[in-house]
Write an enzyme that holds these catalytic residues in place. Structure first.
Site, mmCIF file in Angstrom:
data_model
loop_
_atom_site.group_PDB
_atom_site.id
_atom_site.type_symbol
_atom_site.label_atom_id
_atom_site.label_comp_id
_atom_site.label_asym_id
_atom_site.label_seq_id
_atom_site.Cartn_x
_atom_site.Cartn_y
_atom_site.Cartn_z
ATOM 1 C CD GLU A 135 39.835 38.448 50.155
ATOM 2 O OE1 GLU A 135 40.758 38.026 49.430
ATOM 3 O OE2 GLU A 135 38.641 38.235 49.920
ATOM 4 C CE LYS A 183 40.825 36.163 45.757
ATOM 5 N NZ LYS A 183 40.369 36.758 47.008
ATOM 6 C CG ASP A 227 56.427 26.889 47.026
ATOM 7 O OD1 ASP A 227 55.719 27.827 46.640
ATOM 8 O OD2 ASP A 227 57.437 26.500 46.408
ATOM 9 C CG HIS A 270 33.600 41.431 51.302
ATOM 10 N ND1 HIS A 270 34.352 40.283 51.353
ATOM 11 C CD2 HIS A 270 34.387 42.384 50.780
ATOM 12 C CE1 HIS A 270 35.537 40.530 50.872
ATOM 13 N NE2 HIS A 270 35.591 41.800 50.518
HETATM 14 C C1 MEV Z 1 36.541 36.761 47.438
HETATM 15 O O1 MEV Z 1 37.866 36.819 47.931
HETATM 16 C C2 MEV Z 1 36.178 35.358 47.084
HETATM 17 C C3 MEV Z 1 34.814 35.186 46.433
HETATM 18 O O2 MEV Z 1 34.698 36.014 45.276
HETATM 19 C C4 MEV Z 1 34.674 33.735 46.049
HETATM 20 C C5 MEV Z 1 33.455 33.407 45.225
HETATM 21 O O3 MEV Z 1 32.937 34.286 44.501
HETATM 22 O O4 MEV Z 1 33.047 32.241 45.267
HETATM 23 C C6 MEV Z 1 33.709 35.599 47.359
#
Ligand code: MEV
Length: 438
Positions: free
Chosen positions: A85, A279, A295, A392
Site C-alpha cells: 500500500e 486497520k 506470522d 494519499h
Molecule cells: C488506510 O490504509 C488506513 C487509514 O484509513 C487509517 C485510519 O483511518 O485511521 C488511513
C-alpha cells in the site's frame, strides 16, 4: 474452463506451470511471467522459496522498504517494511522524524506468556477428574522432558498447566489450559508438540485410573493446539511531549492535541471507526511482521480479539492531555520470534533482522508496537488536519500513472504539475492526455 486435476502436487514445477497455462489463463506470456520474470536466477535461492510451501509455481513479490529515524528507548532504528500500500512507509517515516525531534518512542514488554490448550470431553464426576489431574501433573511434565530440555536450558519452557471445566458451555467439555515461555522463538511447534504429548499422557493415564468408572476412563481428546489469543504476551509503546511542542501548519497546537484525543475517543466507542483506526495500526504492524518473517495471520487474529476484550470492538491506541502534556500510546499482544521459522531461511528476512540490529523477540515486540503506534499517529494527524486524500492521492499518483502507461518523462512532468493540483483519477487522465497530445 478449469477442470479437476489428479496428482497436481506430484507434477514438476514446469508441468504445474504448463497446466496453469493450458487451463487457467488465456495470457500467452504466463510461462515467461512465472518461469522467468518472477523466478530467482539463483537456483539456491529459488529452491528455498519453492520449499517454503507446497505447489509453488513462482514467487510473489511485495515491495521491501525501510522507514528510518525511529528512536526507540534512545536507540535509533531503520525499520524494514514489506507492504503493497502506497503512503504507509512514507507515513511511518514522517511520524518517526516527528517524534525524533520530540524525544522518541518509549516501549516496554509487559509480558511474554504464550498459551496452548488440550480440549477434551470427560463425562463423569468432576471432583474425581480434579483429583486425577493433581496426580497427573508431574507425569505431564515428565512426558514432555525431551521436548522441553533445550528450551529449559535457555530459561524457557512450560510455565503452568491448569484443568478447566467448561461443561456448562459444552456438554463434557474440559481443557488443559497451558502457559509457556518460548523466549526468542514464536514457539508454535514447541507448544503444539508439548500439547500433543500432554493429550497422549492424559488419555493413557485416564484409561488406567482406578478411581474412574469405565465411562470416566474414556477421555475423548478433541484437539490440542496453541492459542493465538495472547493477552499476556503484551507490549506497550508510547510517545509524549508538551502540547505546545505539537506545532502544526494547519492548526494551533492545543486544537490539534484536542482533536487527536477526540479521534481516539471516537475509535474507543464506535466500532465502525475502531476497525478502520486499527486497520491503520495494522498497516504498520503487519508490514514489519511480514518483513521479519513472522506470522501476520496469528498476530492479526490475536490483536483483534484483544481489541474486543471489553465485549465491544475498540481502539488499540489511547491518547490523553494532562497538565499540558500530550500522551499517545498503544498496548498490543504480539507473539513474535527472531529465531526459527523463516528467520534463517529467507534471505530478506535475515537482512530485515540485521537492519534491526538482530533484536531479541522482546525488542522486536517493542519495534513492531512502535511501528503500529507511529502509523496510527500519522493517519490521525492527516485525518484531523488536511484530510487523508491529500497525501494519499499524491502517493497514489505514481501507481495511477504506471497503470495508464505514462513514460518516465511524462511521470516527472505530472508529479511536478500535481504538486499544486488536486489528484483524482479523471484529473490525472486528462493531464496525461494533454501532455501526450502536445
Ligand atoms: C488506510 O490504509 C488506513 C487509514 O484509513 C487509517 C485510519 O483511518 O485511521 C488511513
Amino acid at each position: 474452463m478449469n477442470t479437476p486435476v489428479e496428482g497436481f502436487s506430484k507434477l514438476s514445477k514446469e508441468e504445474k506451470i504448463d497446466w496453469i497455462a493450458n487451463n487457467c489463463t488465456k495470457d500467452p506470456k504466463v510461462t515467461k511471467l512465472l518461469l522467468e520474470q518472477y523466478w530467482n536466477p539463483d537456483p539456491e535461492i529459488q529452491k528455498k522459496h519453492d520449499e517454503f510451501i507446497e505447489n509453488t509455481i513462482s514467487n510473489y513479490y511485495l515491495p521491501f522498504a525501510v522507514a528510518p529515524n525511529f528512536l526507540i528507548n534512545d536507540k535509533l532504528y531503520a525499520i524494514p517494511m514489506a507492504i503493497e500500500e502506497s503512503s504507509v512507509v512514507a507515513a511511518a517515516s514522517k511520524a518517526a522524524k516527528y517524534w525524533l525531534q520530540r524525544g522518541g518512542f518509549k516501549a516496554e514488554v509487559v509480558g511474554t506468556e504464550k498459551v496452548g490448550q488440550v480440549h477434551f470431553m470427560f463425562h463423569g464426576d468432576t471432583k474425581k477428574l480434579q483429583r486425577f489431574f493433581d496426580d497427573l501433573k508431574p507425569s505431564l511434565l515428565e512426558s514432555t522432558a525431551s521436548i522441553t530440555k533445550n528450551m529449559e536450558k535457555r530459561g524457557g519452557g512450560i510455565k503452568n498447566i491448569e484443568l478447566r471445566d467448561l461443561s456448562d458451555k459444552v456438554k463434557g467439555y474440559h481443557q488443559l489450559h497451558c502457559t509457556f515461555e518460548t523466549l526468542d522463538a514464536m514457539g508454535a511447534n514447541f507448544i503444539n508438540s508439548c500439547l500433543e504429548q500432554f493429550a497422549k499422557t492424559l488419555k493413557e493415564k485416564a484409561s488406567t485410573c482406578e478411581d474412574f468408572t469405565s465411562k470416566e476412563k474414556d477421555i475423548e481428546v478433541v484437539m490440542s493446539i496453541l492459542s493465538n489469543y495472547v493477552p499476556n504476551c503484551l507490549v506497550r509503546a508510547e510517545v509524549s511531549c508538551p502540547v505546545s511542542a505539537l506545532d502544526e501548519d494547519d492548526l494551533p497546537a492545543d486544537v490539534f492535541a484536542e482533536k487527536m484525543v477526540q479521534a481516539v475517543e471516537i475509535a474507543k466507542v464506535e466500532p465502525y471507526r475502531a476497525v478502520t483506526h486499527n486497520k491503520g495500526v495494522m498497516n504498520g504492524i503487519d508490514a514489519v511482521i511480514l518483513a521479519t518473517g513472522n506470522d501476520f495471520r496469528a498476530v492479526e487474529a490475536g490483536v483483534h480479539a484483544y481489541a474486543s476484550k471489553q465485549g465491544s470492538y475498540s481502539s488499540l491506541t489511547h491518547a490523553s492531555i494532562e497538565d499540558g502534556v500530550f500522551k499517545f500510546w498503544i498496548e498490543v499482544p504480539l507473539a513474535l520470534g527472531t529465531v526459527g521459522g523463516l528467520t534463517s531461511l529467507h534471505p530478506l528476512v535475515k537482512l530485515a533482522l540485521e537492519i534491526l540490529q538482530n533484536p531479541s523477540a522482546k525488542e522486536l515486540m517493542q519495534i513492531v508496537a512502535v511501528a503500529g503506534l507511529a502509523q496510527n499517529f500519522a493517519a490521525l494527524r492527516s485525518l484531523v488536519t488536511t484530510g487523508i486524500q491529500k497525501g494519499h492521492m499524491k502517493m497514489h499518483l505514481l501507481n495511477m500513472l504506471n497503470q495508464m502507461g505514462a513514460t518516465e518523462s511524462e511521470k516527472k512532468q505530472l508529479v511536478q504539475y500535481f504538486k499544486n493540483n488536486t489528484v483524482t483519477n479523471a484529473s490525472v487522465k486528462e493531464a496525461l492526455q494533454k501532455i501526450q497530445s502536445q
